[in-house]
Design a protein around this motif. Structure first.
Motif, PDB file in Angstrom:
ATOM      1  N   ALA A  89       0.836  -1.209   0.000  1.00  0.00           N
ATOM      2  CA  ALA A  89       0.000   0.000   0.000  1.00  0.00           C
ATOM      3  C   ALA A  89       0.864   1.251   0.000  1.00  0.00           C
ATOM      4  N   ILE A  90       1.946   1.230   0.777  1.00  0.00           N
ATOM      5  CA  ILE A  90       2.864   2.370   0.811  1.00  0.00           C
ATOM      6  C   ILE A  90       3.514   2.552  -0.560  1.00  0.00           C
ATOM      7  N   ALA A  91       3.940   1.451  -1.170  1.00  0.00           N
ATOM      8  CA  ALA A  91       4.583   1.529  -2.480  1.00  0.00           C
ATOM      9  C   ALA A  91       3.622   2.066  -3.543  1.00  0.00           C
ATOM     10  N   VAL A  92       2.380   1.592  -3.525  1.00  0.00           N
ATOM     11  CA  VAL A  92       1.385   2.059  -4.498  1.00  0.00           C
ATOM     12  C   VAL A  92       1.107   3.547  -4.308  1.00  0.00           C
ATOM     13  N   PHE A  93       0.978   3.972  -3.066  1.00  0.00           N
ATOM     14  CA  PHE A  93       0.701   5.384  -2.780  1.00  0.00           C
ATOM     15  C   PHE A  93       1.846   6.272  -3.267  1.00  0.00           C
ATOM     16  N   VAL A  94       3.066   5.900  -2.919  1.00  0.00           N
ATOM     17  CA  VAL A  94       4.224   6.698  -3.325  1.00  0.00           C
ATOM     18  C   VAL A  94       4.324   6.766  -4.843  1.00  0.00           C
ATOM     19  N   SER A  95       4.129   5.618  -5.496  1.00  0.00           N
ATOM     20  CA  SER A  95       4.215   5.575  -6.961  1.00  0.00           C
ATOM     21  C   SER A  95       3.172   6.475  -7.610  1.00  0.00           C
ATOM     22  N   SER A  96       1.968   6.463  -7.068  1.00  0.00           N
ATOM     23  CA  SER A  96       0.896   7.258  -7.665  1.00  0.00           C
ATOM     24  C   SER A  96       1.111   8.753  -7.463  1.00  0.00           C
ATOM     25  N   LYS A  97       1.718   9.124  -6.348  1.00  0.00           N
ATOM     26  CA  LYS A  97       1.925  10.545  -6.061  1.00  0.00           C
ATOM     27  C   LYS A  97       3.124  11.124  -6.801  1.00  0.00           C
ATOM     28  N   ILE A  98       4.128  10.320  -7.006  1.00  0.00           N
ATOM     29  CA  ILE A  98       5.333  10.844  -7.666  1.00  0.00           C
ATOM     30  C   ILE A  98       5.078  11.084  -9.147  1.00  0.00           C
ATOM     31  N   GLY A  99       4.317  10.190  -9.779  1.00  0.00           N
ATOM     32  CA  GLY A  99       3.919  10.426 -11.159  1.00  0.00           C
ATOM     33  C   GLY A  99       4.882   9.891 -12.192  1.00  0.00           C
ATOM     34  N   LYS A 100       4.447  10.026 -13.453  1.00  0.00           N
ATOM     35  CA  LYS A 100       5.239   9.501 -14.562  1.00  0.00           C
ATOM     36  C   LYS A 100       6.520  10.308 -14.746  1.00  0.00           C
ATOM     37  N   GLY A 101       7.525   9.614 -15.241  1.00  0.00           N
ATOM     38  CA  GLY A 101       8.813  10.254 -15.459  1.00  0.00           C
ATOM     39  C   GLY A 101       9.726  10.179 -14.248  1.00  0.00           C
ATOM     40  N   LYS A 102       9.188   9.710 -13.118  1.00  0.00           N
ATOM     41  CA  LYS A 102       9.996   9.599 -11.892  1.00  0.00           C
ATOM     42  C   LYS A 102       9.871   8.185 -11.312  1.00  0.00           C
ATOM     43  N   GLU A 103       9.855   7.218 -12.185  1.00  0.00           N
ATOM     44  CA  GLU A 103       9.644   5.835 -11.743  1.00  0.00           C
ATOM     45  C   GLU A 103      10.785   5.334 -10.857  1.00  0.00           C
ATOM     46  N   ILE A 104      12.014   5.726 -11.181  1.00  0.00           N
ATOM     47  CA  ILE A 104      13.139   5.293 -10.345  1.00  0.00           C
ATOM     48  C   ILE A 104      13.012   5.889  -8.947  1.00  0.00           C
ATOM     49  N   TRP A 105      12.634   7.167  -8.881  1.00  0.00           N
ATOM     50  CA  TRP A 105      12.402   7.807  -7.582  1.00  0.00           C
ATOM     51  C   TRP A 105      11.311   7.063  -6.805  1.00  0.00           C
ATOM     52  N   ALA A 106      10.271   6.654  -7.494  1.00  0.00           N
ATOM     53  CA  ALA A 106       9.160   5.963  -6.830  1.00  0.00           C
ATOM     54  C   ALA A 106       9.630   4.670  -6.179  1.00  0.00           C
ATOM     55  N   VAL A 107      10.434   3.900  -6.904  1.00  0.00           N
ATOM     56  CA  VAL A 107      10.938   2.636  -6.360  1.00  0.00           C
ATOM     57  C   VAL A 107      11.869   2.884  -5.178  1.00  0.00           C
ATOM     58  N   VAL A 108      12.793   3.817  -5.350  1.00  0.00           N
ATOM     59  CA  VAL A 108      13.774   4.093  -4.290  1.00  0.00           C
ATOM     60  C   VAL A 108      13.082   4.582  -3.021  1.00  0.00           C
ATOM     61  N   LEU A 109      12.172   5.537  -3.156  1.00  0.00           N
ATOM     62  CA  LEU A 109      11.514   6.098  -1.974  1.00  0.00           C
ATOM     63  C   LEU A 109      10.558   5.097  -1.316  1.00  0.00           C
ATOM     64  N   SER A 110       9.907   4.264  -2.126  1.00  0.00           N
ATOM     65  CA  SER A 110       9.037   3.234  -1.542  1.00  0.00           C
ATOM     66  C   SER A 110       9.853   2.281  -0.670  1.00  0.00           C
ATOM     67  N   CYS A 111      10.984   1.833  -1.190  1.00  0.00           N
ATOM     68  CA  CYS A 111      11.865   0.960  -0.407  1.00  0.00           C
ATOM     69  C   CYS A 111      12.366   1.679   0.843  1.00  0.00           C
ATOM     70  N   ALA A 112      12.711   2.948   0.678  1.00  0.00           N
ATOM     71  CA  ALA A 112      13.272   3.707   1.797  1.00  0.00           C
ATOM     72  C   ALA A 112      12.273   3.862   2.927  1.00  0.00           C
ATOM     73  N   ILE A 113      11.031   4.154   2.593  1.00  0.00           N
ATOM     74  CA  ILE A 113      10.019   4.384   3.635  1.00  0.00           C
ATOM     75  C   ILE A 113       9.790   3.131   4.458  1.00  0.00           C
ATOM     76  N   ILE A 114       9.640   1.997   3.794  1.00  0.00           N
ATOM     77  CA  ILE A 114       9.306   0.793   4.564  1.00  0.00           C
ATOM     78  C   ILE A 114      10.519   0.230   5.310  1.00  0.00           C
ATOM     79  N   THR A 115      11.734   0.377   4.751  1.00  0.00           N
ATOM     80  CA  THR A 115      12.907  -0.117   5.487  1.00  0.00           C
ATOM     81  C   THR A 115      13.261   0.817   6.638  1.00  0.00           C
ATOM     82  N   TYR A 116      13.060   2.113   6.470  1.00  0.00           N
ATOM     83  CA  TYR A 116      13.297   3.032   7.588  1.00  0.00           C
ATOM     84  C   TYR A 116      12.306   2.772   8.722  1.00  0.00           C
ATOM     85  N   GLY A 117      11.156   2.259   8.371  1.00  0.00           N
ATOM     86  CA  GLY A 117      10.163   1.927   9.382  1.00  0.00           C
ATOM     87  C   GLY A 117      10.413   0.621  10.100  1.00  0.00           C
TER      88      GLY A 117
END
Length: 462
Positions: A89-117
């Motif tokens: 759910a966190i990954a889907v939310f981050v991906s949807s908010k970051i938008g197209k053209g920033k797919e690498i950012w979406a993956v990196v930040l999704s991983c970062a949020i859940i591992t930091y947690g």
């Protein structure tokens, strides 16, 4: 000198055979005894059974005693977040908010949020991969950049640098330096910024080069992946709350609650101090709260809560035994006379204790293929020495904590590293396709970050 050869041979076999898929739990005691056997050539005595039972096993058991609660609760938290759909759910939310053209950012930040947690990097890789593959395929980004993106988000700054991270690599130094998970916050943030933006710069340049060459996602036989079913996922708020509880709870407990309790009984009854256990206590309690909250909020989404917990417990056993076996191995090696030559070489390169600490933590992590294993061996062997030298230089123990943590996250991800091998297995990629970019994001740039905070820490920045 044959004793030194024995250590080198043992280490070389450990790296090679681990890379080939052998279990470290089997390899570590055998290769530790192999190195010990070479002591006879240096005029020493060899007592293999005693070395095994009183050296290897005692140190393995001590590591389990000190860190099993963190491994257990971390595995439970990761499994609960995975099975409940919260991680996705966190990954889907981050991906949807970051938008197209920033797919690498979406993956990196999704991983970062859940591992930091507090979710383990393995769970992060499993949870993010289907979503990342769908994003990359739709955007026609080469799939070979997906494993490095996952590794950047899960294996680097959230594992070792950001203050408060509940990952084991940030917990280990607390025992040796009397610190907590938020040690040296400025240095941690600086290291995290270097890793995140340095890694993103590298991946962005690789993507631009691939685009210019006309390279797209490629044909990888993963047409069955279509992101993830979002019909039964929790909301982002529900998914993120357990993570916030872990982070905020850890901060309040370590900074406000436990420091103010009367803990004199620890010295008289348990031969320890509050400073030595405060960090672990805070982490244990906050993870318990996170697990309980995740279950309560998502109870109806589990197929079987008890089965989820059983699998989490079972997963923790393999994780801690792998690392504890490496620690047992390292402690046998450090008792050998020949290791004195190796140790002198690592610690005498510079009079600055931060440099010696970084070298020993990183090199031993590279040798064992484990950040936590290498860090534990380095601090068990040299921790008191580094602390005494730091006192002479007027360096805060918090700086030692952060440098040790960041340093172990450099050479640990050499090609034989278990997390790298697992990540490539999950994504269906190979070392040849991906390791150059993984290595830049998880080895080279973290080492640059470590050098930066050593310089800042030497000038008194905390």
């Amino acid at each position: 000198m044959l004793g030194v050869f024995g250590i080198i041979l043992s280490l070389g076999l450990l790296m090679y055979l681990a890379y080939r898929g052998w279990s470290v739990i089997i390899l570590a005691p055998i290769l530790a005894l192999l190195a010990a056997a070479f002591a006879i050539f240096d005029g020493g005595s060899v007592h293999l059974l005693a070395t095994y039972t009183e050296g290897f096993m005692v140190n393995l058991a001590n590591y389990v005693k000190n860190y099993f609660p963190v491994f257990l609760l971390g595995a439970l938290f990761g499994k609960v977040m995975d099975d409940s759909g919260a991680a996705k759910a966190i990954a889907v939310f981050v991906s949807s908010k970051i938008g197209k053209g920033k797919e690498i950012w979406a993956v990196v930040l999704s991983c970062a949020i859940i591992t930091y947690g507090g979710v383990s990097l393995f769970v992060a890789a499993f949870a993010i991969y289907p979503i990342g593959a769908a994003l990359f395929k739709e955007a026609d980004i080469p799939k070979r950049l997906l494993p490095p993106a996952i590794a950047l988000g899960a294996f680097t700054f959230t594992m070792t640098a950001i203050p408060g991270t509940p990952q084991i690599q940030n917990a280990i130094p607390m025992k040796y330096f009397g610190t907590d998970a938020f040690a040296a916050p400025i240095l941690g943030i600086v290291a995290a910024i270097i890793m995140l933006f340095g890694g993103m710069f590298w991946l962005s340049t690789r993507l631009a080069k691939a685009r210019n060459a006309g390279e797209g996602y490629g044909n990888h036989g993963d047409s069955h992946l279509h992101g993830t079913d979002t019909s039964n996922l929790p909301s982002f708020t529900t998914a993120i709350l357990p993570i916030l509880v872990v982070l905020i709870g850890n901060f309040i407990l370590s900074k406000r609650v436990f420091p103010n309790i009367d803990a004199k009984y620890l010295e008289t009854d348990y031969n320890t101090t509050l400073a030595a256990v405060l960090g672990n206590w805070s982490l244990i309690v906050s993870l318990i709260l996170g697990v309980l909250l995740a279950i309560i909020l998502n109870y109806k989404r589990f197929d079987n809560v008890l089965q989820c917990l059983r699998e989490g417990v079972q997963g923790s056993f393999l994780a801690i035994m792998n690392t504890a076996s490496e620690v047992g191995y390292g402690n046998v090696i450090k008792t050998l006379a020949a290791f004195g030559i190796v140790a002198a070489g690592m610690t005498s390169i510079s009079s600055n204790p931060l440099v010696g600490e970084a070298i020993s933590s990183s090199v031993l992590a590279g040798i064992t293929g484990s950040a936590s294993g290498g860090l534990s061996i380095a601090l068990e062997t040299f921790g008191e020495t580094f602390l005494a030298r730091a006192s002479e230089f007027g360096i805060d123990p918090q700086v030692l904590h952060r440098v040790a943590s960041v340093a172990c996250g450099g050479l640990d991800t050499l090609p034989h590293n278990g997390a790298v091998i697992t990540l490539l297995g999950i994504t269906g990629m190979t070392h040849k396709q991906c390791y150059l970019n993984i290595g830049m994001c998880t080895v080279v740039i973290p080492l640059i970050a470590c050098i930066a905070i050593i310089i800042l820490g030497s000038f008194g920045v905390v």
